[in-house]
Scaffold this active site. Structure first.
Site, mmCIF file in Angstrom:
data_model
loop_
_atom_site.group_PDB
_atom_site.id
_atom_site.type_symbol
_atom_site.label_atom_id
_atom_site.label_comp_id
_atom_site.label_asym_id
_atom_site.label_seq_id
_atom_site.Cartn_x
_atom_site.Cartn_y
_atom_site.Cartn_z
ATOM 1 C CG ASP A 139 -1.880 -1.182 1.219
ATOM 2 O OD1 ASP A 139 -2.236 -1.656 0.128
ATOM 3 O OD2 ASP A 139 -2.242 -1.642 2.313
ATOM 4 N N GLY B 70 1.657 2.937 -2.721
ATOM 5 C CA GLY B 70 1.301 3.807 -3.848
ATOM 6 C C GLY B 70 1.815 3.264 -5.180
ATOM 7 C CE LYS B 71 2.373 -2.598 -4.250
ATOM 8 N NZ LYS B 71 2.140 -2.125 -2.884
ATOM 9 C CE LYS C 205 0.942 10.060 -7.703
ATOM 10 N NZ LYS C 205 0.722 11.370 -7.116
ATOM 11 C CG ASN D 77 -2.655 -10.857 -2.473
ATOM 12 O OD1 ASN D 77 -2.671 -10.655 -3.672
ATOM 13 N ND2 ASN D 77 -1.618 -11.380 -1.853
ATOM 14 C CB ALA D 78 -2.746 -6.466 -5.211
ATOM 15 N N GLY D 79 -4.549 -4.305 -3.749
ATOM 16 C CA GLY D 79 -5.539 -3.261 -4.001
ATOM 17 C C GLY D 79 -4.765 -2.026 -4.408
ATOM 18 C CG HIS D 80 -2.118 -2.120 -6.961
ATOM 19 N ND1 HIS D 80 -1.298 -2.778 -7.828
ATOM 20 C CD2 HIS D 80 -1.794 -2.587 -5.722
ATOM 21 C CE1 HIS D 80 -0.516 -3.612 -7.151
ATOM 22 N NE2 HIS D 80 -0.807 -3.516 -5.870
ATOM 23 C CB THR D 81 -5.719 3.694 -5.080
ATOM 24 O OG1 THR D 81 -5.947 2.756 -4.024
ATOM 25 C CG2 THR D 81 -6.891 4.640 -5.201
ATOM 26 C CB THR E 53 -6.482 -10.400 1.589
ATOM 27 O OG1 THR E 53 -5.921 -11.447 0.787
ATOM 28 C CG2 THR E 53 -5.437 -9.319 1.811
ATOM 29 C CD GLN F 219 0.714 -8.924 -2.582
ATOM 30 O OE1 GLN F 219 1.337 -9.547 -3.405
ATOM 31 N NE2 GLN F 219 -0.549 -8.581 -2.784
ATOM 32 C CB THR G 158 -9.570 -6.137 4.109
ATOM 33 O OG1 THR G 158 -8.427 -5.332 4.416
ATOM 34 C CG2 THR G 158 -9.115 -7.408 3.424
ATOM 35 N NE ARG H 137 -7.330 -6.539 6.826
ATOM 36 C CZ ARG H 137 -6.408 -7.497 6.725
ATOM 37 N NH1 ARG H 137 -6.146 -8.280 7.752
ATOM 38 N NH2 ARG H 137 -5.739 -7.673 5.609
HETATM 39 P P1 GDP Z 1 -0.683 0.291 -3.577
HETATM 40 O O1 GDP Z 1 -1.307 -0.956 -3.067
HETATM 41 O O2 GDP Z 1 0.788 0.332 -3.356
HETATM 42 O O3 GDP Z 1 -1.023 0.593 -5.010
HETATM 43 O O4 GDP Z 1 -1.288 1.472 -2.698
HETATM 44 P P2 GDP Z 1 -2.841 1.684 -2.294
HETATM 45 O O5 GDP Z 1 -3.571 2.160 -3.470
HETATM 46 O O6 GDP Z 1 -3.356 0.483 -1.598
HETATM 47 O O7 GDP Z 1 -2.699 2.791 -1.172
HETATM 48 C C1 GDP Z 1 -2.089 4.013 -1.420
HETATM 49 C C2 GDP Z 1 -3.111 5.107 -1.108
HETATM 50 O O8 GDP Z 1 -2.457 6.347 -1.058
HETATM 51 C C3 GDP Z 1 -4.195 5.255 -2.159
HETATM 52 O O9 GDP Z 1 -5.384 5.646 -1.543
HETATM 53 C C4 GDP Z 1 -3.651 6.376 -3.061
HETATM 54 O O10 GDP Z 1 -4.667 7.068 -3.744
HETATM 55 C C5 GDP Z 1 -3.000 7.240 -2.030
HETATM 56 N N1 GDP Z 1 -1.838 8.029 -2.478
HETATM 57 C C6 GDP Z 1 -0.842 7.683 -3.327
HETATM 58 N N2 GDP Z 1 0.095 8.648 -3.368
HETATM 59 C C7 GDP Z 1 -0.315 9.618 -2.533
HETATM 60 C C8 GDP Z 1 0.248 10.860 -2.101
HETATM 61 O O11 GDP Z 1 1.326 11.266 -2.500
HETATM 62 N N3 GDP Z 1 -0.478 11.586 -1.202
HETATM 63 C C9 GDP Z 1 -1.678 11.167 -0.723
HETATM 64 N N4 GDP Z 1 -2.304 11.939 0.157
HETATM 65 N N5 GDP Z 1 -2.220 10.006 -1.084
HETATM 66 C C10 GDP Z 1 -1.545 9.236 -1.965
HETATM 67 P P1 IMO Z 2 -0.911 -4.191 -2.184
HETATM 68 O O1 IMO Z 2 -0.473 -4.745 -3.524
HETATM 69 C C1 IMO Z 2 -0.941 -4.641 2.139
HETATM 70 C C2 IMO Z 2 -0.957 -8.720 3.740
HETATM 71 C C3 IMO Z 2 -2.198 -9.190 4.465
HETATM 72 C C4 IMO Z 2 -1.574 -10.155 5.458
HETATM 73 C C5 IMO Z 2 -0.462 -10.801 4.637
HETATM 74 C C6 IMO Z 2 -0.849 -12.139 4.021
HETATM 75 O O2 IMO Z 2 -2.187 -3.451 -2.236
HETATM 76 O O3 IMO Z 2 0.198 -3.443 -1.551
HETATM 77 P P2 IMO Z 2 -2.392 -12.832 1.961
HETATM 78 O O4 IMO Z 2 -3.852 -12.606 1.716
HETATM 79 O O5 IMO Z 2 -1.504 -12.274 0.917
HETATM 80 O O6 IMO Z 2 -2.069 -14.259 2.273
HETATM 81 O O7 IMO Z 2 -2.086 -12.022 3.338
HETATM 82 O O8 IMO Z 2 -0.144 -9.876 3.616
HETATM 83 N N1 IMO Z 2 -1.191 -8.201 2.360
HETATM 84 C C7 IMO Z 2 -1.140 -6.908 2.033
HETATM 85 N N2 IMO Z 2 -0.963 -5.810 2.794
HETATM 86 N N3 IMO Z 2 -1.067 -4.505 0.803
HETATM 87 C C8 IMO Z 2 -1.223 -5.596 0.015
HETATM 88 O O9 IMO Z 2 -1.240 -5.513 -1.329
HETATM 89 C C9 IMO Z 2 -1.312 -6.866 0.636
HETATM 90 N N4 IMO Z 2 -1.491 -8.127 0.181
HETATM 91 C C10 IMO Z 2 -1.406 -8.928 1.248
HETATM 92 O O10 IMO Z 2 -2.836 -8.124 5.107
HETATM 93 O O11 IMO Z 2 -0.973 -9.448 6.510
HETATM 94 MG MG MG Z 3 -2.852 -1.566 -1.809
#
Ligand code: GDP
Ligand code: IMO
Ligand code: MG
Length: 422
Positions: free
Chosen positions: A13, A15-16, A18, A38-42, A127, A218, A295, A297
């Site tokens: 999480d 910011g991959k 982005k 399990n990933a969630g990329h915004t 997840t 991750q 999730t 969470r």
């Molecule tokens: P990822 O899993 O690595 O792609 O990251 P996520 O999307 O799960 O979480 C990153 C969060 O930070 C998302 O809600 C993005 O929109 C937000 N985000 C990314 N870069 C920035 C930043 O520079 N500033 C702020 N405030 N939010 C950001």
């Molecule tokens: P992105 O790509 C943050 C964490 C879970 C748990 C552990 C194992 O959005 O960064 P799993 O379901 O993979 O067996 O869970 O890994 N986890 C993450 N935490 N960002 C993720 O993906 C994750 N994918 C798995 O919360 O602790």
């Molecule tokens: Mg994420």
């Protein structure tokens, strides 16, 4: 020719999504190589916001995107995501799926749930998407690959065989052969036209001197070998996973960009040496919207940890850092950076291997003055408050890697590139 990988350098999480979206505008093909939904990329641009789990965040560039062999793919979740993009008017006709990726089936989700229950207080906090159990089957040589899944006869035969073995180990499994087969053979028909040997596509792009972008899911601390085992995921999220999960060799990579939050977060259980609780953690969580994309969470919050990011730099041969969410730190009077740990009174600079030791390490902090200015509209390094510049410079020193991109907000426009990779 450029082969660039974007990797998570903490616990995910960062910011991959982005940065992958941003860099994909200059890439020719974008590939995921590990993990699953399990990933969630915004991704945010033009006032629109998207959350992706399986499809590479480069999909908005209009270029070809690949789900590589190292991934574990839930066919139902995949088709839902395709529909989600189509309903938003995003073209999905250039998606390719590896014939060697493994399929997540309903019993994997059941096993994930069961295992977590059995672990009780020591649960990993997965997840619950069936990720671990699907990778277990892969290495047990009891997995079903996409290439088999789209051959209806073979799917039927293998599913029968596999389910029998799984039910012998997990009598609690409720999914039955017929209902899985009837439902999933329809998904297979829809996915079939996208399936191919994706390694050949990547090789063609590389041989033609094109730009190939890999998107990690991750983060380094969730790596199955070098993460905070056993509180990890079941794949290699770093650049170390690219060759294994995409079918091309490691020497095709020309850059590895570590995506790093300006602080640290973690979702799920396990050691987190720089974790903070209380008012400041709540403030960072609210300002940074630190709640799980998948999730929902609340994410645990901590100070920047140079030991962690150094480990990611080593594992992925990072050539640059993309420092994210810097804007979230505006208004904090004093910032702490963890430069090392102590373990039983001894100073250490790497994460120990056992969870027992990890739970005992104490962070060694240095303090830096923060900044109060809103930096969300900043367009260059020089426009940043001097304390913010100093914070960035100190991170570069501690991690032994230059900051080549920084981010001051979630939108594509709020990205400042100091050194181009394509
Ligand atoms: P990822 O899993 O690595 O792609 O990251 P996520 O999307 O799960 O979480 C990153 C969060 O930070 C998302 O809600 C993005 O929109 C937000 N985000 C990314 N870069 C920035 C930043 O520079 N500033 C702020 N405030 N939010 C950001
Ligand atoms: P992105 O790509 C943050 C964490 C879970 C748990 C552990 C194992 O959005 O960064 P799993 O379901 O993979 O067996 O869970 O890994 N986890 C993450 N935490 N960002 C993720 O993906 C994750 N994918 C798995 O919360 O602790
Ligand atoms: Mg994420």
């Amino acid at each position: 020719m450029a082969g660039v990988v974007v990797v998570g350098s903490q616990w995910g999480d960062e910011g991959k999504g982005k940065i992958t979206d941003y860099l994909s505008q200059k890439a020719d093909v974008i590939a995921r190589y590990q993990g699953g939904n399990n990933a969630g990329h915004t991704i945010e641009f033009n006032g629109q916001k998207f959350a992706l789990r399986l499809i590479p965040s480069g999909i908005f560039s209009g270029n070809e995107v690949i789900l590589g062999n190292g991934m574990v793919i839930n066919p139902k979740a995949f088709l839902e995501e395709v529909e989600y993009l189509q309903s938003a008017g995003i073209a999905t006709d250039k998606i390719k799926v590896s014939d060697r990726a493994h399929v997540i089936l309903p019993y994997h989700l059941e096993i994930d749930e069961l295992q977590e229950k059995r672990r009780g207080a020591n649960n990993i906090g997965t997840t619950k998407k069936g990720i671990g159990p699907t990778y277990v089957d892969k290495y047990e040589r009891l997995g079903l690959r996409i290439g088999e899944f789209i051959d209806e006869e073979l799917f039927k035969e293998r599913l029968k065989e596999i389910l029998e073995v799984k039910k012998a180990s997990f009598p609690e499994i409720e999914s039955d052969f017929q209902s899985i087969f009837d439902e999933y053979k329809e998904y297979a028909k829809k996915i079939k036209p996208l399936v191919t040997d994706t390694a050949l596509i990547l090789d063609d792009y590389l041989q033609d001197g094109k730009n190939v972008l890999f998107e990690g899911a991750q983060g380094a601390m969730l790596d199955i070998d070098y993460g905070t085992y056993p509180f990890v995921t079941s794949s290699h999220p770093g650049a170390n996973g690219v060759a294994e999960g995409s079918g091309i060799g490691p020497l095709y990579l020309t850059d590895a960009i570590g995506i790093v939050k300006a602080y640290t977060t973690r979702v799920g259980s396990g050691a987190f040496p720089t974790e903070i609780e209380g008012e400041l953690a709540d403030q960072i969580r609210e300002v940074g919207h630190e709640y799980g994309t998948v999730t929902k969470r609340p994410r645990r919050i901590g100070w920047f940890d140079a030991v962690v990011v150094n480990q990611s730099r080593r594992m992925s041969s990072l050539t640059g850092i993309s420092l994210m969410l810097l804007d979230v730190l505006s208004g904090i009077e004093t910032l702490k950076i963890c430069t090392a740990y102590t373990l039983d009174g001894e100073v250490i600079h790497a994460l120990p291997s056992t969870i027992k030791q990890l739970n005992k390490v104490k962070p060694v902090y240095e303090e830096m003055p923060g900044w109060s200015e809103d930096i969300t509209k900043v367009k260059s390094f020089d426009e940043l408050p001097v304390n913010c510049q100093n914070y960035i410079r100190r991170i570069e020193e501690l991690v032994k890697c230059p900051v080549t991109i920084f981010s001051v907000g979630p939108d594509r426009e709020q990205t400042i590139v100091l050194k181009e990779v394509f």
